[in-house]
Design a protein around this motif. Sequence first.
Motif, PDB file in Angstrom:
ATOM      1  N   UNK A  56      -0.888   4.162  -7.965  1.00 22.43           N
ATOM      2  CA  UNK A  56       0.309   4.931  -8.292  1.00 22.43           C
ATOM      3  C   UNK A  56       1.595   4.138  -8.096  1.00 22.43           C
ATOM      4  N   UNK A  57       1.575   3.162  -7.187  1.00 19.81           N
ATOM      5  CA  UNK A  57       2.818   2.467  -6.833  1.00 19.81           C
ATOM      6  C   UNK A  57       2.480   1.092  -6.282  1.00 19.81           C
ATOM      7  N   UNK A  58       3.377   0.129  -6.538  1.00 21.29           N
ATOM      8  CA  UNK A  58       3.171  -1.230  -6.041  1.00 21.29           C
ATOM      9  C   UNK A  58       4.501  -1.789  -5.538  1.00 21.29           C
ATOM     10  N   UNK A  59       4.454  -2.452  -4.384  1.00 19.58           N
ATOM     11  CA  UNK A  59       5.644  -3.100  -3.824  1.00 19.58           C
ATOM     12  C   UNK A  59       5.265  -4.471  -3.307  1.00 19.58           C
ATOM     13  N   UNK A  60       6.092  -5.461  -3.652  1.00 12.61           N
ATOM     14  CA  UNK A  60       5.938  -6.797  -3.093  1.00 12.61           C
ATOM     15  C   UNK A  60       7.263  -7.186  -2.466  1.00 12.61           C
ATOM     16  N   UNK A  61       7.236  -7.495  -1.183  1.00 11.12           N
ATOM     17  CA  UNK A  61       8.464  -7.854  -0.495  1.00 11.12           C
ATOM     18  C   UNK A  61       8.331  -7.644   0.996  1.00 11.12           C
ATOM     19  N   UNK A  62       9.470  -7.597   1.667  1.00 15.52           N
ATOM     20  CA  UNK A  62       9.487  -7.505   3.116  1.00 15.52           C
ATOM     21  C   UNK A  62       9.542  -6.051   3.581  1.00 15.52           C
ATOM     22  N   UNK A  63       9.014  -5.843   4.794  1.00 16.17           N
ATOM     23  CA  UNK A  63       9.131  -4.539   5.442  1.00 16.17           C
ATOM     24  C   UNK A  63       9.668  -4.735   6.859  1.00 16.17           C
ATOM     25  N   UNK A 108       9.175   0.238   6.897  1.00 17.47           N
ATOM     26  CA  UNK A 108       9.814   0.652   5.642  1.00 17.47           C
ATOM     27  C   UNK A 108      10.093  -0.560   4.763  1.00 17.47           C
ATOM     28  N   UNK A 109      10.143  -0.324   3.439  1.00 20.24           N
ATOM     29  CA  UNK A 109      10.530  -1.384   2.523  1.00 20.24           C
ATOM     30  C   UNK A 109      11.949  -1.828   2.885  1.00 20.24           C
ATOM     31  N   UNK A 110      12.134  -3.123   3.095  1.00 20.34           N
ATOM     32  CA  UNK A 110      13.440  -3.630   3.516  1.00 20.34           C
ATOM     33  C   UNK A 110      13.526  -5.096   3.134  1.00 20.34           C
ATOM     34  N   UNK A 111      14.076  -5.368   1.941  1.00 24.87           N
ATOM     35  CA  UNK A 111      14.114  -6.737   1.433  1.00 24.87           C
ATOM     36  C   UNK A 111      15.431  -6.998   0.729  1.00 24.87           C
ATOM     37  N   UNK A 112      16.253  -7.858   1.323  1.00 23.25           N
ATOM     38  CA  UNK A 112      17.543  -8.199   0.723  1.00 23.25           C
ATOM     39  C   UNK A 112      17.551  -9.561   0.071  1.00 23.25           C
ATOM     40  N   UNK A 113      16.363 -10.133  -0.181  1.00 25.11           N
ATOM     41  CA  UNK A 113      16.291 -11.486  -0.742  1.00 25.11           C
ATOM     42  C   UNK A 113      16.561 -11.515  -2.240  1.00 25.11           C
ATOM     43  N   UNK A 114      16.441 -10.367  -2.889  1.00 25.08           N
ATOM     44  CA  UNK A 114      16.565 -10.342  -4.348  1.00 25.08           C
ATOM     45  C   UNK A 114      15.278 -10.647  -5.063  1.00 25.08           C
ATOM     46  N   UNK A 115      14.201 -10.881  -4.315  1.00 27.50           N
ATOM     47  CA  UNK A 115      12.926 -11.255  -4.912  1.00 27.50           C
ATOM     48  C   UNK A 115      11.875 -10.147  -4.864  1.00 27.50           C
ATOM     49  N   UNK A 116      12.223  -9.009  -4.289  1.00 26.97           N
ATOM     50  CA  UNK A 116      11.246  -7.928  -4.132  1.00 26.97           C
ATOM     51  C   UNK A 116      10.905  -7.302  -5.493  1.00 26.97           C
ATOM     52  N   UNK A 117       9.694  -6.754  -5.582  1.00 24.39           N
ATOM     53  CA  UNK A 117       9.222  -6.077  -6.783  1.00 24.39           C
ATOM     54  C   UNK A 117       8.769  -4.683  -6.396  1.00 24.39           C
ATOM     55  N   UNK A 118       9.218  -3.671  -7.148  1.00 23.48           N
ATOM     56  CA  UNK A 118       8.786  -2.298  -6.895  1.00 23.48           C
ATOM     57  C   UNK A 118       8.472  -1.631  -8.228  1.00 23.48           C
TER      58      UNK A 118
END
Length: 201
Positions: A175-182, A186-196
Amino acid sequence: MTLLLNDDKGIEVNAEIKTAQGFLSEPMWTAGENFAEDSTTGEIIKVENAIGETLVIPYEEGDKKIVFCGQFNENMHWNGHCVINVYSQDVLINITEANYDDGLLLSYKQAFVDNGSWYTSNRKIIDCINGYDVSDGETWRYKYSGDIRMSFNFLEVESKDIFTVDRLRIGEKLLEYYQGRTYKGKYSDGTGNAIFNMLFA
């Protein structure tokens, strides 16, 4: 080796935590202690005779049934690959696979039930801020299509009975996919590279 604990002071799991940090506390055993009994032979096991051995330990914590599979070292720290399955009313609600180096959490896979979904993750610890781990990796949310019920005798559980995150994923609808930092679970990524991505169908 499947062991029955004399008491559960050596393992403590917080099944409500949605991240591996703080989920499994350090064991409280001491050298010389008779801490368990071999479920097959009835032999009493001293702590020092279990160091470095892969142990399967079923025990109850409140209303939860928990199966632990892993090792501890001579420093009484978790070490190597450890897996935990948590059951509530004989229904699987949490899987945590954690990789430790002398008690330090390096990476983990986790799955837990929340609001009609299985959330699963594969993450590496990259930092610690204010006492909370920062992880990087992937999270998947799957439809909860039905209960996974305990299919073995709890006190005679073996390593083959333990669920892994990858085994859980098979056949479930994404149903959902996230790639990045937590951070703090919680999802928490300020790198600009996260995928949701949210998937609808």
